[in-house]
Motif scaffolding. Structure first.
Motif, PDB file in Angstrom:
ATOM      1  N   VAL A 156      -5.061  -9.548  -5.474  1.00 43.15           N
ATOM      2  CA  VAL A 156      -5.388  -8.182  -4.879  1.00 43.15           C
ATOM      3  C   VAL A 156      -4.119  -7.143  -5.091  1.00 43.15           C
ATOM      4  CG1 VAL A 156      -5.361  -7.149  -2.471  1.00 43.15           C
ATOM      5  CG2 VAL A 156      -6.642  -9.359  -2.814  1.00 43.15           C
ATOM      6  N   PHE A 157      -2.899  -7.700  -4.888  1.00 38.36           N
ATOM      7  CA  PHE A 157      -1.820  -6.815  -5.051  1.00 38.36           C
ATOM      8  C   PHE A 157      -1.620  -6.683  -6.807  1.00 38.36           C
ATOM      9  CE2 PHE A 157      -0.640  -7.587  -0.911  1.00 38.36           C
ATOM     10  CZ  PHE A 157      -0.142  -6.206  -0.331  1.00 38.36           C
ATOM     11  N   VAL A 158      -1.876  -7.434  -7.445  1.00 38.55           N
ATOM     12  CA  VAL A 158      -2.138  -7.115  -8.946  1.00 38.55           C
ATOM     13  C   VAL A 158      -2.769  -6.029  -9.198  1.00 38.55           C
ATOM     14  CG1 VAL A 158      -2.886  -8.088 -11.255  1.00 38.55           C
ATOM     15  CG2 VAL A 158      -0.999  -9.553  -9.978  1.00 38.55           C
ATOM     16  N   GLU A 159      -4.090  -6.216  -8.937  1.00 38.42           N
ATOM     17  CA  GLU A 159      -5.165  -5.103  -9.085  1.00 38.42           C
ATOM     18  C   GLU A 159      -4.510  -3.722  -8.452  1.00 38.42           C
ATOM     19  OE1 GLU A 159      -7.379  -5.105 -10.992  1.00 38.42           O
ATOM     20  OE2 GLU A 159      -7.820  -7.105 -11.441  1.00 38.42           O
ATOM     21  N   ALA A 160      -4.051  -3.855  -7.394  1.00 36.91           N
ATOM     22  CA  ALA A 160      -3.476  -2.547  -6.661  1.00 36.91           C
ATOM     23  C   ALA A 160      -2.619  -1.920  -7.450  1.00 36.91           C
ATOM     24  CB  ALA A 160      -3.052  -2.801  -5.281  1.00 36.91           C
ATOM     25  N   MET A 161      -1.506  -2.860  -7.872  1.00 40.84           N
ATOM     26  CA  MET A 161      -0.557  -2.274  -8.690  1.00 40.84           C
ATOM     27  C   MET A 161      -0.965  -1.591 -10.198  1.00 40.84           C
ATOM     28  SD  MET A 161       2.191  -5.127  -8.822  1.00 40.84           S
ATOM     29  CE  MET A 161       3.458  -4.213  -9.963  1.00 40.84           C
ATOM     30  N   ALA A 162      -2.223  -2.137 -10.695  1.00 41.72           N
ATOM     31  CA  ALA A 162      -2.836  -1.604 -11.722  1.00 41.72           C
ATOM     32  C   ALA A 162      -3.437  -0.279 -11.550  1.00 41.72           C
ATOM     33  CB  ALA A 162      -4.062  -2.498 -12.499  1.00 41.72           C
ATOM     34  N   ARG A 163      -3.702   0.088 -10.520  1.00 42.70           N
ATOM     35  CA  ARG A 163      -4.481   1.210  -9.895  1.00 42.70           C
ATOM     36  C   ARG A 163      -3.569   2.153  -9.244  1.00 42.70           C
ATOM     37  NH1 ARG A 163      -7.744  -2.295 -11.256  1.00 42.70           N
ATOM     38  NH2 ARG A 163      -9.816  -2.041 -11.793  1.00 42.70           N
ATOM     39  N   GLY A 164      -2.428   1.897  -9.173  1.00 45.43           N
ATOM     40  CA  GLY A 164      -1.430   2.691  -8.736  1.00 45.43           C
ATOM     41  C   GLY A 164      -1.272   2.848  -7.279  1.00 45.43           C
ATOM     42  N   TRP A 165      -1.570   1.883  -6.429  1.00 43.71           N
ATOM     43  CA  TRP A 165      -1.799   1.842  -5.062  1.00 43.71           C
ATOM     44  C   TRP A 165      -0.281   1.531  -4.558  1.00 43.71           C
ATOM     45  CZ3 TRP A 165      -5.650   2.331  -0.846  1.00 43.71           C
ATOM     46  CH2 TRP A 165      -6.892   2.664  -1.460  1.00 43.71           C
ATOM     47  N   VAL A 166       0.384   0.517  -5.170  1.00 48.14           N
ATOM     48  CA  VAL A 166       1.775   0.014  -5.091  1.00 48.14           C
ATOM     49  C   VAL A 166       2.434  -0.252  -6.131  1.00 48.14           C
ATOM     50  CG1 VAL A 166       1.003  -1.277  -3.040  1.00 48.14           C
ATOM     51  CG2 VAL A 166       0.774  -2.343  -5.163  1.00 48.14           C
ATOM     52  N   THR A 167       3.798  -0.129  -6.253  1.00 51.91           N
ATOM     53  CA  THR A 167       4.494  -0.453  -7.439  1.00 51.91           C
ATOM     54  C   THR A 167       5.122  -1.803  -7.360  1.00 51.91           C
ATOM     55  OG1 THR A 167       6.483   0.473  -5.913  1.00 51.91           O
ATOM     56  CG2 THR A 167       5.052   1.949  -7.256  1.00 51.91           C
ATOM     57  N   ALA A 168       5.009  -2.592  -6.532  1.00 50.47           N
ATOM     58  CA  ALA A 168       5.459  -3.778  -6.420  1.00 50.47           C
ATOM     59  C   ALA A 168       4.310  -5.008  -5.809  1.00 50.47           C
ATOM     60  CB  ALA A 168       6.830  -4.105  -5.754  1.00 50.47           C
ATOM     61  N   ASN A 169       4.650  -6.269  -6.047  1.00 48.09           N
ATOM     62  CA  ASN A 169       3.663  -7.409  -5.472  1.00 48.09           C
ATOM     63  C   ASN A 169       4.481  -8.251  -4.542  1.00 48.09           C
ATOM     64  OD1 ASN A 169       1.984  -9.398  -4.875  1.00 48.09           O
ATOM     65  ND2 ASN A 169       1.171  -9.376  -7.081  1.00 48.09           N
ATOM     66  N   PRO A 170       4.486  -8.088  -3.173  1.00 49.00           N
ATOM     67  CA  PRO A 170       5.417  -8.737  -2.200  1.00 49.00           C
ATOM     68  C   PRO A 170       4.860 -10.391  -2.165  1.00 49.00           C
ATOM     69  CG  PRO A 170       3.297  -7.669  -1.247  1.00 49.00           C
ATOM     70  CD  PRO A 170       3.409  -6.912  -2.402  1.00 49.00           C
TER      71      PRO A 170
END
Length: 367
Positions: A156-170
């Motif tokens: 979920v966070f990998v895809e969020a990073m790819a779309r600019g929603w976050v800059t790191a994966n917790p």
């Protein structure tokens, strides 16, 4: 803001510190006035202590950002809600075109994440938040589910990073929960004993297909006669979507059977599309109808328990289930020199290694 001019009686005091003498009792009190807010704070009667407090406050005031600095500071945008991103992630996951069962399972897990983290800003979710959630699940005895949820959260966070929603994966810094495998393995000796106790023909056919092909229970129940053509049994695994062509000449010497013979034995007087089916009416089921998955598991368990009594075997809390035939198939084919990974449809050799592991159920021959 510059302090006001000092009164004659306050020349010996630091800026913003003032003294006031009570006319009724002649006691002198000290107060500090915040030059920014204008608030006044009482500092008591001790002059030296009041001076120290005022000096400390003045030092903090000196390093406070100016109004110009605060105006020019970048605006902190509010973090988008995690639930908003989950809505987009569902669409991203759907594009992967996985099986209906996989989409259903992942959908239920996404719903769980929405309940736990949905109201949080996606940028506000920390590694500690994730670790606490996964650890709590593992402590409840749900280590396998904790691993699955960690894997999903990470994606979920990998895809969020790819779309600019976050800059790191917790999730990256967290550890996967350890899974203590409890279910006992099925040995060839026990399998043969269960086979002898399998009084229903459809259970025998299902067991033969399970060990010969190494497929999962739901894939065996879904096998159709039309899937057998051009010398192959064609299987599209419901869990992974893997497409397998299993040669009907495939044979296991350890049980003395080949796939072509088993497929032939699946044909009986009942007209059916399914290899494994009711040979005669049973309850509400009509002859030729496919077997429910629970019926396969229950019949296997009953035959297993009868075989165990005859063999003097006492199972633990997790006796071998119908699914354990998949592991047995991997070990038997591997022993006869076949590629168990291809047969089981695994993408990684490490997963096949888990199925090859007998967990101490079999003897090791030492030359």
């Amino acid at each position: 803001m510059a302090p006001r001019p000092r009164n004659t009686g306050s020349k010996d005091l630091p800026p913003n510190l003032y003294r006031k003498t009570d006319a009724r009792n002649g006691v002198t009190y000290y107060t500090y006035r915040d030059p920014i807010s204008g608030r006044v704070f009482g500092l008591g009667k001790d002059k030296e202590a009041a001076i120290q407090e005022a000096n400390a406050a003045n030092y903090a005031e000196a390093i406070r950002p100016t109004l110009t600095q605060r105006i020019n500071a970048p605006t902190q945008t509010a973090s988008k809600l995690f639930s908003e991103w989950l809505g987009e992630y569902r669409e991203v996951f759907a594009e992967r075109e996985l099986s209906a069962d996989t989409n259903k399972n992942v959908g239920m897990r996404i719903n769980r994440l929405a309940v736990v983290f949905g109201s949080k800003g996606i940028k506000d979710i920390t590694t500690m938040d994730v670790a606490d959630y996964l650890t709590g699940m593992a402590k409840e005895g749900k280590a396998q589910m904790a691993r699955a949820m960690r894997s999903l959260l990470r994606d979920v966070f990998v895809e969020a990073m790819a779309r600019g929603w976050v800059t790191a994966n917790p999730v990256e810094a967290t550890r996967a929960a350890r899974v203590n495998i409890k279910r006992e393995r099925l040995t060839l000796e026990l399998w043969k004993a269960i086979y002898e106790e399998a009084t229903k023909p459809w259970l025998r056919r299902a067991m033969e297909l399970a060990v010969l092909t190494g497929q999962r229970r739901n894939d065996i129940a879904a096998m159709l006669f039309k899937d057998v053509h051009d010398g192959f049994l064609h299987v599209v695994q419901s869990k992974t979507g893997a497409r397998l062509r299993i040669n009907t000449a495939l044979r296991l010497e350890s049980i003395g059977l080949d796939l072509a013979t088993v497929v032939k034995q699946c044909r009986d007087r009942a007209l059916s599309q399914h290899l494994v089916h009711h040979a005669q009416p049973s309850g509400r089921a009509k002859a030729g109808q496919p077997l429910p998955l629970d019926a396969l598991s229950a019949a296997f368990a009953e035959a297993r328990d009868r075989a165990a009594v005859k063999m003097g075997i006492k199972f633990g809390s997790q006796p071998p289930t119908f699914h354990e035939q998949r592991s047995l198939a991997a070990r038997l084919h591997d022993a006869e020199g076949r590629d168990a990974q291809k047969l089981l449809g695994h993408r990684s050799a490490s997963m096949t290694d888990l199925y090859r592991d007998s967990r101490g159920a079999e003897w090791i021959d030492v030359a």
